[in-house]
Design a protein around this motif. Structure first.
Motif, PDB file in Angstrom:
ATOM      1  N   LEU A  12       1.034  -1.073  -0.113  1.00  8.28           N
ATOM      2  CA  LEU A  12      -0.072  -0.040  -0.042  1.00  8.28           C
ATOM      3  C   LEU A  12       0.871   1.184   0.093  1.00  8.28           C
ATOM      4  O   LEU A  12       0.471   2.121  -0.780  1.00  8.28           O
ATOM      5  N   THR A  22      -5.428   6.620  -2.461  1.00 11.00           N
ATOM      6  CA  THR A  22      -5.210   5.671  -1.374  1.00 11.00           C
ATOM      7  C   THR A  22      -5.130   6.268  -0.008  1.00 11.00           C
ATOM      8  O   THR A  22      -4.334   6.688   0.496  1.00 11.00           O
ATOM      9  N   VAL A  24      -5.891   4.788   4.563  1.00 11.19           N
ATOM     10  CA  VAL A  24      -6.148   3.825   5.353  1.00 11.19           C
ATOM     11  C   VAL A  24      -6.773   4.331   6.781  1.00 11.19           C
ATOM     12  O   VAL A  24      -6.437   5.509   7.145  1.00 11.19           O
ATOM     13  N   TRP A  71      -8.966   2.149   2.634  1.00  9.52           N
ATOM     14  CA  TRP A  71      -8.642   0.645   3.017  1.00  9.52           C
ATOM     15  C   TRP A  71      -9.079   0.563   4.767  1.00  9.52           C
ATOM     16  O   TRP A  71      -8.473   1.443   5.290  1.00  9.52           O
ATOM     17  N   SER A  73      -8.543  -1.439   8.241  1.00  8.11           N
ATOM     18  CA  SER A  73      -7.530  -2.343   8.849  1.00  8.11           C
ATOM     19  C   SER A  73      -7.912  -2.725  10.028  1.00  8.11           C
ATOM     20  O   SER A  73      -8.264  -2.019  11.262  1.00  8.11           O
ATOM     21  N   LYS A  99     -12.238  -1.220   0.901  1.00  6.31           N
ATOM     22  CA  LYS A  99     -11.198  -2.530   0.861  1.00  6.31           C
ATOM     23  C   LYS A  99     -11.048  -2.683   2.284  1.00  6.31           C
ATOM     24  O   LYS A  99     -10.764  -1.729   3.079  1.00  6.31           O
ATOM     25  N   THR A 146      -3.792  -7.074  -3.303  1.00  9.14           N
ATOM     26  CA  THR A 146      -3.610  -5.645  -2.730  1.00  9.14           C
ATOM     27  C   THR A 146      -3.513  -4.832  -4.043  1.00  9.14           C
ATOM     28  O   THR A 146      -4.339  -3.842  -4.037  1.00  9.14           O
ATOM     29  N   ASN A 150      -6.695  -2.477  -5.025  1.00  8.57           N
ATOM     30  CA  ASN A 150      -6.625  -0.856  -5.121  1.00  8.57           C
ATOM     31  C   ASN A 150      -7.311  -0.095  -6.286  1.00  8.57           C
ATOM     32  O   ASN A 150      -7.928   0.914  -6.349  1.00  8.57           O
TER      33      ASN A 150
END
Length: 314
Positions: A12, A22, A24, A71, A73, A99, A146, A150
């Motif tokens: 990532l 992108t 997180v 993303w 997590s 994601k 991954t 993405n």
């Protein structure tokens, strides 16, 4: 030595250098999931949401409407259970471009206890429409998945383990194509189907079987949903017995899926399932738990021997 979590986070970080979309989001577990590697590289694109998984999912869904690729997590148990309603309503039903990475899944996390350990994320999320379900078997698959996720437009859940996985045989996966089963070993006496990190243990079991004169084909399923059923059926063609092996509940996961596919086809092959029965996972070391639940290479090989011996002579 790189864990799967680190392989994901490092990928990532590289993707984010060229893709400003992108971002997180983490639920107070960044040092465990290794999302902290992304946080160090891109602090302005990392959001620490605290112990509030439902809110994290909602925030990610909202961020996705602004053109970002968020993303999420966390541990698999918290995504597939605590945040399930938010995933259903805000991500899956809306086809949000979110994601989700569920870490610390499977049997090999028993020292954390029942609250942090889940063995039914595949069961729960396989029934979720619009959701792509990825189960990498090694770091190369994780990296390729991954990169694919993405760029993919739509919701994705990727299941990861805590430990460093063994490398699967053959050429490392360079590019991921969803839905394709991988035949990793040929054999005519029995067909073993596995997924995620359990596949490496099944390959070890196949070596033990070969020493005793049983030739086992091993099929790895890196993508639970979608799945190219025609290719799976072709890979199972002519098998006297198909055995699924998974480090999660046999109900609704890989075993249930394979049994459904074969039952609805013209293939009359018998199916057996190895995995967690109707039970919670106890506490213990990885080796102890794998042996206790019949998932170690030795335990899998012994169970397969018993079933193969019971087959009618051909």
């Amino acid at each position: 030595m790189t864990t799967m979590r680190e392989a994901w986070a490092n990928t990532l970080v590289k993707l984010a250098a060229d893709d400003q979309r992108t971002v997180v989001l983490d639920a107070d577990l960044a040092t465990s999931t290794r999302a902290d590697l992304f946080a160090v590289a891109y602090p302005e694109r990392f959001f620490q949401m605290g112990i509030a998984e439902q809110n994290m999912v909602g925030a990610a869904a909202g961020i996705s409407t602004m053109g970002f690729v968020p993303w999420i997590s966390s541990f698999g148990v918290f995504l597939s259970n605590r945040a399930l309603d938010a995933i259903r309503m805000l991500v899956a039903q809306c086809k949000a471009n979110v994601k989700m990475v569920g870490s610390y899944t499977g049997v090999c996390f028993g020292m954390a206890g029942k609250t942090h350990h889940d063995h039914a994320d595949l069961t729960i999320l396989r029934a979720m429409p619009n959701l792509v379900l990825l189960t990498p078997g090694d770091n190369a698959e994780c990296v390729a998945m991954t990169r694919w996720a993405n760029a993919y437009q739509g919701p994705v859940y990727m299941r990861m383990i805590r430990e460093q996985p063994a490398d699967l045989p053959g050429e490392p996966m360079a590019e991921f194509f969803p839905g394709l089963p991988r035949v990793l070993r040929e054999g005519a006496d029995v067909t073993l189907i596995s997924t995620a990190s359990q596949t490496a243990r099944v390959l070890d079991a196949a070596e033990r079987l070969a020493a005793g004169g049983i030739a086992a084909k091993v099929i790895h399923i890196p993508c639970i949903k979608p799945l190219d059923t025609a290719k799976l059926l072709a890979a199972c063609e002519g098998a006297p017995l198909v055995i699924t092996v998974e480090d999660q509940s046999i109900y609704g996961g890989l075993g249930g899926m394979v049994a459904e596919i074969l039952a609805e086809s013209d293939n009359t092959v018998r199916v057996k399932r190895i995995g967690l029965q109707d039970t919670w996972v106890g506490c213990g070391s990885n080796d102890y738990l794998l042996d206790h639940y019949g998932l170690s290479p030795d335990a899998v090989a012994e169970k397969v021997r018993q079933w193969v011996r019971g087959l009618p002579a051909r």
